[in-house]
Motif scaffolding. Structure first.
Motif, PDB file in Angstrom:
ATOM      1  N   LEU A  60      -0.783   8.344  -3.239  1.00  0.00           N
ATOM      2  CA  LEU A  60      -0.702   8.912  -1.891  1.00  0.00           C
ATOM      3  C   LEU A  60      -1.147   7.904  -0.837  1.00  0.00           C
ATOM      4  O   LEU A  60      -0.441   7.682   0.152  1.00  0.00           O
ATOM      5  N   PHE A  61      -2.289   7.273  -1.047  1.00  0.00           N
ATOM      6  CA  PHE A  61      -2.774   6.311  -0.063  1.00  0.00           C
ATOM      7  C   PHE A  61      -1.909   5.056  -0.039  1.00  0.00           C
ATOM      8  O   PHE A  61      -1.767   4.420   1.004  1.00  0.00           O
ATOM      9  N   TRP A  62      -1.293   4.696  -1.169  1.00  0.00           N
ATOM     10  CA  TRP A  62      -0.349   3.597  -1.170  1.00  0.00           C
ATOM     11  C   TRP A  62       0.852   3.951  -0.303  1.00  0.00           C
ATOM     12  O   TRP A  62       1.315   3.124   0.491  1.00  0.00           O
ATOM     13  N   LEU A  63       1.367   5.175  -0.441  1.00  0.00           N
ATOM     14  CA  LEU A  63       2.506   5.609   0.368  1.00  0.00           C
ATOM     15  C   LEU A  63       2.165   5.615   1.858  1.00  0.00           C
ATOM     16  O   LEU A  63       2.967   5.192   2.688  1.00  0.00           O
ATOM     17  N   ILE A  64       0.974   6.086   2.196  1.00  0.00           N
ATOM     18  CA  ILE A  64       0.552   6.087   3.599  1.00  0.00           C
ATOM     19  C   ILE A  64       0.476   4.659   4.123  1.00  0.00           C
ATOM     20  O   ILE A  64       0.988   4.344   5.200  1.00  0.00           O
ATOM     21  N   GLY A  65      -0.149   3.782   3.361  1.00  0.00           N
ATOM     22  CA  GLY A  65      -0.265   2.381   3.780  1.00  0.00           C
ATOM     23  C   GLY A  65       1.080   1.693   3.891  1.00  0.00           C
ATOM     24  O   GLY A  65       1.334   0.947   4.849  1.00  0.00           O
ATOM     25  N   ALA A  66       1.964   1.947   2.941  1.00  0.00           N
ATOM     26  CA  ALA A  66       3.299   1.342   2.991  1.00  0.00           C
ATOM     27  C   ALA A  66       4.086   1.867   4.186  1.00  0.00           C
ATOM     28  O   ALA A  66       4.772   1.104   4.870  1.00  0.00           O
ATOM     29  N   GLY A  67       3.957   3.159   4.458  1.00  0.00           N
ATOM     30  CA  GLY A  67       4.647   3.723   5.613  1.00  0.00           C
ATOM     31  C   GLY A  67       4.146   3.148   6.921  1.00  0.00           C
ATOM     32  O   GLY A  67       4.941   2.819   7.816  1.00  0.00           O
ATOM     33  N   LEU A  68       2.842   2.993   7.036  1.00  0.00           N
ATOM     34  CA  LEU A  68       2.280   2.399   8.251  1.00  0.00           C
ATOM     35  C   LEU A  68       2.708   0.939   8.407  1.00  0.00           C
ATOM     36  O   LEU A  68       2.997   0.486   9.517  1.00  0.00           O
ATOM     37  N   GLU A  69       2.751   0.217   7.309  1.00  0.00           N
ATOM     38  CA  GLU A  69       3.166  -1.187   7.365  1.00  0.00           C
ATOM     39  C   GLU A  69       4.638  -1.303   7.745  1.00  0.00           C
ATOM     40  O   GLU A  69       5.019  -2.168   8.549  1.00  0.00           O
ATOM     41  N   ILE A  70       5.473  -0.439   7.202  1.00  0.00           N
ATOM     42  CA  ILE A  70       6.897  -0.452   7.559  1.00  0.00           C
ATOM     43  C   ILE A  70       7.072  -0.123   9.041  1.00  0.00           C
ATOM     44  O   ILE A  70       7.850  -0.763   9.745  1.00  0.00           O
TER      45      ILE A  70
END
Length: 88
Positions: free
Chosen positions: A64-74
């Motif tokens: 979940l936190f990986w997805l949040i971080g990846a989304g913010l980075e994108i």
């Protein structure tokens, strides 16, 4: 490129959590004086509801936190790209 790096990092992070639990299982078996391999100890402990819940919760929260971080980075890269495109 971003997808490949993201997928690779997710696999590595989840694998490190699995290895951490595997090593902890082996340590618990050795501490109890039971002669088991790391995988046997892990599979044995996965039969315990509390241990299993903890393992899957850790995997889920990490993803979940990986997805949040990846989304913010994108989103950040997208805004950065749009800015440089409008400046030219």
């Amino acid at each position: 490129m971003l997808v490949i790096v993201g997928a690779t990092s997710l696999v590595c992070v989840l694998a490190s959590i699995f290895l951490t639990y595997l090593i902890a299982s082996f340590g618990a078996a050795a501490e109890a004086g039971v002669g088991m391999s790391a995988m046997e100890a892990f599979l044995y402990l996965m039969q315990d509801a509390e241990f299993s819940k903890s393992f899957y919760t850790d995997l889920g929260m990490t993803a979940l936190f990986w997805l949040i971080g990846a989304g913010l980075e994108i989103g950040s890269l997208s805004r950065k790209y749009k800015r440089t495109k409008t400046i030219r």
